[in-house]
Scaffold this motif. Structure first.
Motif, short mmCIF file in Angstrom:
data_model
loop_
_atom_site.label_atom_id
_atom_site.label_comp_id
_atom_site.label_asym_id
_atom_site.label_seq_id
_atom_site.Cartn_x
_atom_site.Cartn_y
_atom_site.Cartn_z
N LEU A 102 -3.36 8.88 -2.70
CA LEU A 102 -4.78 9.15 -2.84
C LEU A 102 -5.02 10.66 -2.88
O LEU A 102 -4.32 11.42 -2.21
CB LEU A 102 -5.56 8.55 -1.66
CG LEU A 102 -5.52 7.02 -1.53
CD1 LEU A 102 -6.06 6.61 -0.17
CD2 LEU A 102 -6.35 6.39 -2.64
N LEU A 135 -10.58 9.50 -1.62
CA LEU A 135 -10.36 9.27 -0.20
C LEU A 135 -11.64 8.81 0.48
O LEU A 135 -12.67 9.47 0.41
CB LEU A 135 -9.85 10.55 0.47
CG LEU A 135 -9.55 10.44 1.98
CD1 LEU A 135 -8.39 9.49 2.23
CD2 LEU A 135 -9.26 11.81 2.56
N GLN A 179 -7.91 1.48 3.02
CA GLN A 179 -7.01 2.56 2.60
C GLN A 179 -5.97 2.90 3.66
O GLN A 179 -5.12 3.77 3.42
CB GLN A 179 -7.81 3.82 2.24
CG GLN A 179 -8.64 3.67 0.98
CD GLN A 179 -9.28 4.98 0.55
OE1 GLN A 179 -9.46 5.90 1.35
NE2 GLN A 179 -9.63 5.07 -0.71
N ARG A 229 0.83 -1.21 0.00
CA ARG A 229 0.00 0.00 0.00
C ARG A 229 0.86 1.25 0.00
O ARG A 229 0.51 2.25 -0.63
CB ARG A 229 -0.93 0.01 1.22
CG ARG A 229 -2.01 -1.05 1.18
CD ARG A 229 -2.88 -0.99 2.42
NE ARG A 229 -3.83 -2.09 2.46
CZ ARG A 229 -4.73 -2.26 3.44
NH1 ARG A 229 -4.78 -1.40 4.45
NH2 ARG A 229 -5.56 -3.29 3.41
N ARG A 255 -2.03 3.85 3.18
CA ARG A 255 -1.81 4.41 1.85
C ARG A 255 -1.29 5.84 1.99
O ARG A 255 -1.60 6.56 2.94
CB ARG A 255 -3.12 4.46 1.06
CG ARG A 255 -3.62 3.13 0.55
CD ARG A 255 -2.90 2.67 -0.69
NE ARG A 255 -2.97 3.63 -1.78
CZ ARG A 255 -3.95 3.66 -2.70
NH1 ARG A 255 -4.96 2.78 -2.63
NH2 ARG A 255 -3.92 4.54 -3.68
#
Length: 242
Positions: A54, A59, A65, A48, A68
Motif C-alpha cells: 500500500l 492507506l 488492511q 494479504r 498488508r
C-alpha cells in the motif's frame, strides 16, 4: 414425598448422561468451528501479505488492511517518540520504539513501531540514542493493530517511557490525527539505525482449539463409558448365575 422408583432413577441418570454428552459434544464442535475460522484467518493473512504494498494514497489503516505490506513516505515526528517498556526480543528485555510518521500528502499521521532497543541496566530512565533521519523518508513494513498492551496499574505514565500506548488517547494528547492501525517497520530508513526488527509472525493459535475440542470429545466419551459401565455392564455382572 415419595421416593423415586428404580425405573425413575435410571431415567434420570440416562437423561443426565444424554444432556452432559450433548453439551460436551456441542462444545467440541464449537472448538472445531473456531479452529476453522482461525485457519481461514491464517489464509487471509497470508494472502494479504502477498498483495502489492500500500502507498500513502490508498492507506486507510482499517481492519481490512491489517497485515498488508505498506511502503510509505513521510516525515518522522522524532520529538513525539515513545519507548514502550518491558518488551522482549531475542530473549532480552528492552523498549519498542514507536514514532509517529507524518504522511506525505496526507493530514494524518501513522504510528510506526520502528524496532527494539535494549534498556540501560544501570539507569532504567535513560533513553537510548536513536538515529532518526530528518526530511522525507520512505518506510516499509506490515500493517498491524495498535501496539500490544501489557498489564498496567493505574493510569500509566505520560512521559517518553510508557508501559502502553493507546492511539486514540495519544492522538488527543498530541493534537494530531492518527490512523487506527500501526506499522511494524521491516526495513531501516537509514543504512543502520541500530534497531532490531525480529517481529513474530501473526499468531492465530489454531492448535489450541483442536486441543480443547479433543478434551470435550474425550469428556463426552467418558460420560458414555461411565453410563454403560454402571448402568449396563456392572448390574449384569452382579446378577446371580442361574
Amino acid at each position: 414425598m415419595a421416593e423415586a422408583s428404580p425405573l425413575q432413577r435410571r431415567l434420570i441418570v440416562l437423561l443426565g448422561t444424554l444432556l452432559g454428552m450433548a453439551i460436551t459434544a456441542a462444545l467440541g464442535f464449537w472448538q472445531l468451528d473456531r479452529a476453522a475460522q482461525k485457519r481461514a484467518l491464517e489464509q487471509a493473512i497470508a494472502q494479504r501479505g502477498q498483495q502489492a504494498p500500500l502507498g500513502n494514497a490508498e492507506l486507510r489503516g482499517d481492519a481490512q488492511q491489517l497485515h498488508r505490506r505498506a511502503q510509505l513516505r513521510g516525515h518522522w515526528l522524532a520529538d513525539k517518540t515513545v519507548f514502550l517498556d518491558n518488551r522482549p526480543m531475542d530473549g532480552r528485555v528492552g523498549f519498542f520504539v514507536v514514532t509517529p510518521l507524518r504522511l506525505a500528502g496526507r493530514a494524518e499521521s501513522l504510528l510506526v513501531q520502528r524496532g527494539w532497543v535494549p534498556r540501560d541496566q544501570a539507569d532504567r530512565t535513560r533513553l537510548p540514542a536513536l538515529a532518526t533521519p530528518a526530511g522525507e523518508v520512505e518506510v516499509e513494513g506490515r500493517l498491524a493493530a495498535s501496539p500490544s498492551r501489557l498489564y498496567e496499574l493505574g493510569q500509566g505514565s505520560a512521559g517518553a517511557i510508557r508501559q502502553n500506548l493507546a492511539p486514540d488517547a495519544y492522538a488527543a494528547e498530541l493534537g494530531i490525527p492518527l490512523l487506527p492501525a500501526a506499522l511494524l517497520q521491516t526495513r531501516a530508513a537509514a543504512a543502520d539505525d541500530g534497531l532490531l526488527r525480529d517481529w513474530p509472525a501473526p499468531a492465530v493459535d489454531i492448535h489450541k482449539h483442536y486441543g480443547y475440542a479433543f478434551q470435550w470429545f474425550a469428556l463426552c466419551a467418558l460420560l458414555l463409558g461411565l453410563y454403560v459401565w454402571f448402568q449396563v455392564i456392572r448390574p449384569r455382572r452382579r446378577r446371580p448365575i442361574a
